[in-house]
Scaffold this active site. Sequence first.
Site, PDB file in Angstrom:
ATOM      1  CD  GLU A  36      16.998   5.574  13.106  1.00  0.00           C
ATOM      2  OE1 GLU A  36      17.024   4.442  13.624  1.00  0.00           O
ATOM      3  OE2 GLU A  36      16.307   6.511  13.536  1.00  0.00           O
ATOM      4  CG  HIS A  37      20.521   2.592   9.405  1.00  0.00           C
ATOM      5  ND1 HIS A  37      20.412   1.366   8.814  1.00  0.00           N
ATOM      6  CD2 HIS A  37      19.290   3.151   9.359  1.00  0.00           C
ATOM      7  CE1 HIS A  37      19.166   1.175   8.404  1.00  0.00           C
ATOM      8  NE2 HIS A  37      18.458   2.243   8.731  1.00  0.00           N
ATOM      9  CB  THR A  38      24.790   4.566  14.924  1.00  0.00           C
ATOM     10  OG1 THR A  38      23.587   4.629  15.695  1.00  0.00           O
ATOM     11  CG2 THR A  38      24.939   5.849  14.124  1.00  0.00           C
ATOM     12  CB  ALA A 126       4.415   1.520  13.178  1.00  0.00           C
ATOM     13  N   GLY A 127       7.821   0.446  12.948  1.00  0.00           N
ATOM     14  CA  GLY A 127       9.164   0.890  13.323  1.00  0.00           C
ATOM     15  C   GLY A 127       9.231   1.357  14.764  1.00  0.00           C
ATOM     16  CB  SER A 129      10.578  -1.334  19.092  1.00  0.00           C
ATOM     17  OG  SER A 129      11.697  -2.101  19.035  1.00  0.00           O
ATOM     18  CB  SER A 131       9.479  -7.447  17.426  1.00  0.00           C
ATOM     19  OG  SER A 131      10.524  -6.547  17.172  1.00  0.00           O
ATOM     20  CG  ASP A 175      14.604  -2.008  18.258  1.00  0.00           C
ATOM     21  OD1 ASP A 175      15.140  -0.889  18.170  1.00  0.00           O
ATOM     22  OD2 ASP A 175      14.145  -2.626  17.277  1.00  0.00           O
ATOM     23  CE1 TYR A 227      19.078  -2.845   9.787  1.00  0.00           C
ATOM     24  CE2 TYR A 227      19.730  -5.109   9.310  1.00  0.00           C
ATOM     25  CZ  TYR A 227      19.663  -4.058  10.189  1.00  0.00           C
ATOM     26  OH  TYR A 227      20.184  -4.180  11.450  1.00  0.00           O
TER      27      TYR A 227
HETATM   28  P1  ADP Z   1       8.252  -3.626  14.821  1.00  0.00           P
HETATM   29  O1  ADP Z   1       9.072  -4.243  15.898  1.00  0.00           O
HETATM   30  O2  ADP Z   1       8.907  -2.436  14.204  1.00  0.00           O
HETATM   31  O3  ADP Z   1       6.848  -3.325  15.232  1.00  0.00           O
HETATM   32  P2  ADP Z   1       8.697  -6.181  13.625  1.00  0.00           P
HETATM   33  O4  ADP Z   1       8.483  -6.706  12.249  1.00  0.00           O
HETATM   34  O5  ADP Z   1      10.052  -6.270  14.205  1.00  0.00           O
HETATM   35  O6  ADP Z   1       8.140  -4.692  13.623  1.00  0.00           O
HETATM   36  O7  ADP Z   1       7.726  -6.934  14.622  1.00  0.00           O
HETATM   37  C1  ADP Z   1       6.347  -7.059  14.319  1.00  0.00           C
HETATM   38  C2  ADP Z   1       5.913  -8.476  14.625  1.00  0.00           C
HETATM   39  O8  ADP Z   1       5.877  -8.674  16.058  1.00  0.00           O
HETATM   40  C3  ADP Z   1       4.501  -8.782  14.168  1.00  0.00           C
HETATM   41  O9  ADP Z   1       4.496  -9.197  12.817  1.00  0.00           O
HETATM   42  C4  ADP Z   1       4.097  -9.906  15.115  1.00  0.00           C
HETATM   43  O10 ADP Z   1       4.651 -11.132  14.680  1.00  0.00           O
HETATM   44  C5  ADP Z   1       4.801  -9.523  16.403  1.00  0.00           C
HETATM   45  N1  ADP Z   1       3.877  -8.774  17.268  1.00  0.00           N
HETATM   46  C6  ADP Z   1       3.901  -7.467  17.581  1.00  0.00           C
HETATM   47  N2  ADP Z   1       2.907  -7.149  18.440  1.00  0.00           N
HETATM   48  C7  ADP Z   1       2.227  -8.284  18.664  1.00  0.00           C
HETATM   49  C8  ADP Z   1       1.084  -8.628  19.466  1.00  0.00           C
HETATM   50  N3  ADP Z   1       0.424  -7.710  20.182  1.00  0.00           N
HETATM   51  N4  ADP Z   1       0.688  -9.919  19.470  1.00  0.00           N
HETATM   52  C9  ADP Z   1       1.336 -10.858  18.747  1.00  0.00           C
HETATM   53  N5  ADP Z   1       2.395 -10.586  17.989  1.00  0.00           N
HETATM   54  C10 ADP Z   1       2.853  -9.334  17.927  1.00  0.00           C
HETATM   55 MG    MG Z   2      11.021  -5.099  15.630  1.00  0.00          MG
END
Ligand code: ADP
Ligand code: MG
Length: 387
Positions: A36-38, A126-127, A129, A131, A175, A227
């Site tokens: 983590e954080h590496t 929720a951490g 990933s 995104s 990720d 961060y």
């Molecule tokens: P994590 O990757 O840890 O879940 P992030 O903040 O990096 O958190 O990414 C979350 C963002 O990704 C959301 O705010 C949204 O913009 C986008 N996202 C995630 N899932 C969806 C989805 N199913 N539809 C549209 N956008 C999404």
């Molecule tokens: Mg993300």
Amino acid sequence: MSEAVAGAVAERFKELYGADPEGVWAAPGRVNLIGEHTDYNDGFVMPFALPHTAVAAVSRREDGVVRLHSQDVEGGVSELRLDSLTPESDTAWTAYPAGVLWALREAGHPVTGADIHLASTVPAGAGLSSSAALEVVVALALNDLFSLGLRGWQLARLCQRAENVYVGAPVGIMDQTASACCEAGHALFLDTRDLSQRQIPFDLAAEGLRLLVVDTQVKHAHSEGEYGKRRAGCEKGAALLGVDALRDVPYDELDDALSRLGDEEEVRRLVRHVVTENHRVEQVVSLLESGGTRAIGPLLTEGHASLRDDFRISCPELDLVVDTALASGALGARMTGGGFGGSAIVLTEATEVDTITTAIEKAFTTAGFTQPRTFEATPSPGARRLR
Ligand code: ADP
Ligand code: MG
């Protein structure tokens, strides 16, 4: 199961765009087992893929337009022109998939447009990933449809660039690589310096073990600034020690390095975390490769202590999950992800799952915290075409 999901997503695509999609793809979220954080210190990480995926139904277009729709977000179809995509111009969710098209075109790949419908079971924010899952599923679909011939790690790099430059989020490479490259029943040992990777057997079920993900559902507001501070502190440590990155400080020279940092107390703590964490990743790899899965528990727990005391990015909710799990018989537990909220992981015998889950729920009630969401994470396949 995935056939039914693919069918439903394809059906919705047809409702939105009036024709069947050319294909349907899936890419998973991930949880980081250790390391983590590496990643921004050129170090080691070890994620595995979750069963939760982003699914995309996609067809090509030739007119320089991308149309985007998500099942999980209010609102209709967004339509964007590829030649007017501008980094950091979009603060909505559409920046993630649009950023992938932007990054592919920036790299010279002949992507001429697409209709995209997405639906994801990866919990957002929720951490875990969500995104990267979104980016990678779009990248893989375009790679197939436009016959780009890019490998998983190359797609991961382009997705990271999309998130760094187009979305404007300073994330590492873990990720996207996890989502693109993980394999079922394995964790991915990734060297973030040269991107070399190795699949490490991590078949929990076969050994009567379970890994719980406990999503605290909290995100403390100051997390992004913190961060940046940690990252800057690590860079300062590397500069003071005269190395390119903290990855270059060998574990057996840690004491010497710390004494050379003199009265830079905060930098010393950051350096100690990164160097010991890289060492823990290597220890976990050797244990898993020699069948010692249970023995990784204490290393996970040590990793948590290091994140809490040296890196100082835990929070009361994460500490409560870890302390309660360990007190109820878990083999090991740690926070995972960026910190200040998000999720923790718990390694346990299958027989102890109910006891531990109940104990965590009770502890959260007693502390007056919102109940966490707990699920079992099976190491699952990486990005793939469903149909
Ligand atoms: P994590 O990757 O840890 O879940 P992030 O903040 O990096 O958190 O990414 C979350 C963002 O990704 C959301 O705010 C949204 O913009 C986008 N996202 C995630 N899932 C969806 C989805 N199913 N539809 C549209 N956008 C999404
Ligand atoms: Mg993300």
